[in-house]
Write a protein that holds these residues in place. Structure first.
Motif, short mmCIF file in Angstrom:
data_model
loop_
_atom_site.label_atom_id
_atom_site.label_comp_id
_atom_site.label_asym_id
_atom_site.label_seq_id
_atom_site.Cartn_x
_atom_site.Cartn_y
_atom_site.Cartn_z
N TRP A 1 40.01 16.53 36.94
CA TRP A 1 39.07 17.50 36.34
C TRP A 1 38.21 16.25 36.26
CZ3 TRP A 1 36.72 14.49 31.76
CH2 TRP A 1 35.86 14.85 31.15
N LEU A 2 38.36 15.06 36.13
CA LEU A 2 37.39 14.02 36.87
C LEU A 2 36.99 14.61 37.48
CD1 LEU A 2 38.94 11.03 35.90
CD2 LEU A 2 36.81 11.78 34.23
N ALA A 3 37.02 14.71 38.92
CA ALA A 3 36.42 13.98 39.77
C ALA A 3 35.98 16.06 40.22
CB ALA A 3 37.34 14.98 40.98
N ASP A 4 36.20 17.59 39.79
CA ASP A 4 35.73 18.91 39.90
C ASP A 4 35.24 19.44 38.89
OD1 ASP A 4 37.10 17.83 41.96
OD2 ASP A 4 38.93 19.23 41.23
N ASP A 5 35.48 18.61 37.52
CA ASP A 5 34.52 19.56 36.08
C ASP A 5 33.46 18.63 35.85
OD1 ASP A 5 33.97 20.01 33.70
OD2 ASP A 5 36.51 21.47 33.52
N PHE A 6 34.37 17.08 35.16
CA PHE A 6 33.10 15.84 34.34
C PHE A 6 32.52 15.40 35.25
CE2 PHE A 6 32.77 11.09 33.91
CZ PHE A 6 31.85 11.09 32.68
N ILE A 7 32.52 14.63 36.81
CA ILE A 7 31.32 14.46 37.39
C ILE A 7 30.25 15.76 37.49
CG2 ILE A 7 31.11 13.37 39.60
CD1 ILE A 7 33.13 12.38 39.37
N PRO A 8 30.67 16.84 38.42
CA PRO A 8 29.33 17.88 38.31
C PRO A 8 29.43 18.46 37.33
CG PRO A 8 31.62 18.90 39.37
CD PRO A 8 32.46 16.49 38.76
N THR A 9 29.29 18.35 36.30
CA THR A 9 29.10 19.25 35.40
C THR A 9 27.96 17.76 34.61
OG1 THR A 9 31.21 19.74 34.41
CG2 THR A 9 29.24 19.93 32.41
N VAL A 10 27.99 17.00 34.15
CA VAL A 10 27.03 15.48 34.43
C VAL A 10 26.16 15.17 35.32
CG1 VAL A 10 26.74 13.45 34.18
CG2 VAL A 10 28.39 13.81 32.93
N ALA B 1 28.75 13.16 26.01
CA ALA B 1 29.16 14.21 25.54
C ALA B 1 30.49 14.68 25.68
CB ALA B 1 28.17 14.64 25.34
N GLN B 2 29.86 14.63 27.59
CA GLN B 2 31.78 15.88 27.65
C GLN B 2 32.87 14.74 27.44
OE1 GLN B 2 30.91 18.57 29.66
NE2 GLN B 2 29.12 18.34 28.79
N LEU B 3 32.59 13.73 27.38
CA LEU B 3 33.58 13.20 27.31
C LEU B 3 34.27 13.20 25.71
CD1 LEU B 3 33.49 9.85 29.22
CD2 LEU B 3 34.92 11.47 29.79
N SER B 4 33.37 13.16 25.31
CA SER B 4 33.99 13.71 23.73
C SER B 4 34.39 15.03 23.21
CB SER B 4 32.53 12.93 22.68
OG SER B 4 32.59 13.53 21.25
N LYS B 5 33.43 15.62 23.72
CA LYS B 5 34.61 17.45 23.76
C LYS B 5 35.40 17.41 24.44
CE LYS B 5 31.28 20.29 25.57
NZ LYS B 5 30.57 21.04 25.68
N LYS B 6 36.01 16.84 25.55
CA LYS B 6 37.19 16.82 26.31
C LYS B 6 38.15 16.21 25.74
CE LYS B 6 39.87 17.39 29.50
NZ LYS B 6 40.48 17.65 30.08
N LEU B 7 37.69 14.58 24.36
CA LEU B 7 38.89 14.88 24.14
C LEU B 7 39.19 14.41 23.11
CD1 LEU B 7 38.37 10.63 25.89
CD2 LEU B 7 40.15 12.29 26.64
N GLY B 8 38.08 15.27 21.93
CA GLY B 8 37.80 15.74 20.57
C GLY B 8 38.13 14.32 19.76
N VAL B 9 37.02 13.41 20.35
CA VAL B 9 36.98 11.86 19.65
C VAL B 9 35.28 12.49 19.56
CG1 VAL B 9 38.46 11.11 19.96
CG2 VAL B 9 37.04 10.86 21.96
#
Ligand code: NAI
Length: 328
Positions: A214-223, A165-173
């Protein structure tokens, strides 16, 4: 038509139970051709509430629901079970130490493991949802020596879905464009959601997502901290999304992963990727013929290695703690 499949659900009167049971009854757990018989397990004080949920299930007039039985005794609840969803667990109370939490859950998952060993069907598949899920699964498995160890799994599919879900939102796919995302380790804040081998519309995700920060500081902790964010917003812990992930986990286990993709589940380690044998840890997994298998041969970069090790170390500590308590 097929004979009904016995599905045992513990914690049936809880909030995940309330969302989960209707999805099972509608045929989404096993597929539209498989009738189900529900066997609900609750503690004595919550049996009445489970009866209320059962009344509502009846009122759904689900064509695939061929019966509902309610128990407060694990031995009876797991009798003949083909699928077991272990949702009921002891939550961490304020000021509770980890040892106390593990001990309280040992008091739940040890007798349930014994009951599965004694009475479940030979094709039993167990999914532990109740936290600490990985270690609760380990406890149950330790008390079911006659059941193949790989029938005990714990849920990280919610984390997997959160990552999609996070990746889908970030990438708009759409999520359907995303493949081979993986959750490694423990279902806890130390988990490692990884895109190292992921694909976005067939391209390596690492080429599309070059923002390391973004991966280290946003994506990973958000999930990893999504559960806490849901509690903060909703005032209650995630329930419908957890139920949905439990449906996905079992559906995939029974019906398989699509060609060219995998999913995530906590399964017993065979020592793959340096995860100590016997730990129930999340891996990228494929499913076929009713079995989950750890995806083999992936290259693990340094970034991933450190994060996998940290989460797996936590699992090893939990295992040592329950060993010390005599729970396994
Ligand atoms: P809840 O508190 O609403 O319901 C739990 C139910 O389990 C209660 O009705 C309780 O009476 C019952 N229960 C307690 N001990 C039992 C026993 N020995 N046998 C049968 N039933 C028993 O909790 P909720 O929200 O439904 O969550 C259930 C568990 O799932 C919690 O441990 C929660 O932390 C966990 N969870 C796991 C997730 C994951 O991704 N693995 C995601 C979300 C929640």
């Amino acid at each position: 038509t097929q004979a009904p499949v016995n599905v045992t659900v513990t914690g049936a009167a809880g909030q995940i139970g309330y969302a989960l049971l209707f999805r099972i009854a509608s045929g989404q757990l096993l597929g539209p051709d498989t009738p189900v018989k529900l066997r609900l397990l609750e503690i004595p004080q919550a049996v009445k509430a489970a009866e209320g949920t059962a009344m509502e299930l009846e009122d759904g007039a689900f064509p695939l629901l061929s019966g509902i039985d309610i128990f407060d005794d694990p031995k009876q609840a797991f009798e003949g079970a083909n699928v077991a969803l272990l949702v009921g667990a002891r939550p961490r109370a304020k000021g509770m130490e980890r040892g106390d939490l593990l001990e309280a859950n040992g008091g739940i998952f040890k007798p349930q493991g014994e009951a599965i060993n004694a009475g479940a069907a030979s094709d039993i598949k167990v999914l532990v949802v109740g936290n600490p899920a990985n270690t609760n699964a380990l406890i149950a498995q330790a008390h079911a020596p006659d059941v193949p160890a790989d029938r005990f799994t714990a849920m990280t599919r919610l984390d997997h879905n959160r990552a999609l879900a996070q990746l889908s939102k970030k990438l708009g796919v759409p999520v359907t464009e995303l493949k081979k995302v993986a959750i490694w380790g423990n279902h806890s804040a130390t988990q490692y959601p990884s895109i190292a081998h992921a694909e976005v519309s067939g391209k390596p995700a690492t080429e599309v997502l070059t923002d390391q920060q973004w991966l280290a500081d946003d994506f990973i902790p958000t999930v990893a901290k999504r559960g806490a964010a849901i509690i903060e917003a909703r005032g209650l812990s995630s329930a419908a999304s957890a139920a949905s992930a439990a449906i996905d986990h079992v559906y995939t286990w029974v019906n398989g992963t699509p060609e060219g993709d995998w999913t995530s589940a906590a399964v017993v380690s065979d020592g793959s990727y340096g995860v100590p044998e016997g730990l129930i840890s999340s891996f990228p997994v494929t499913a076929a013929n009713g079995e989950y298998k750890i995806v083999q041969g992936l290259e693990i970069d340094d970034f991933s290695r450190a994060r996998i090790d940290a989460s797996v170390n936590e699992l090893a500590e939990e295992r040592d703690a329950v060993k010390k308590l005599g729970l396994i």
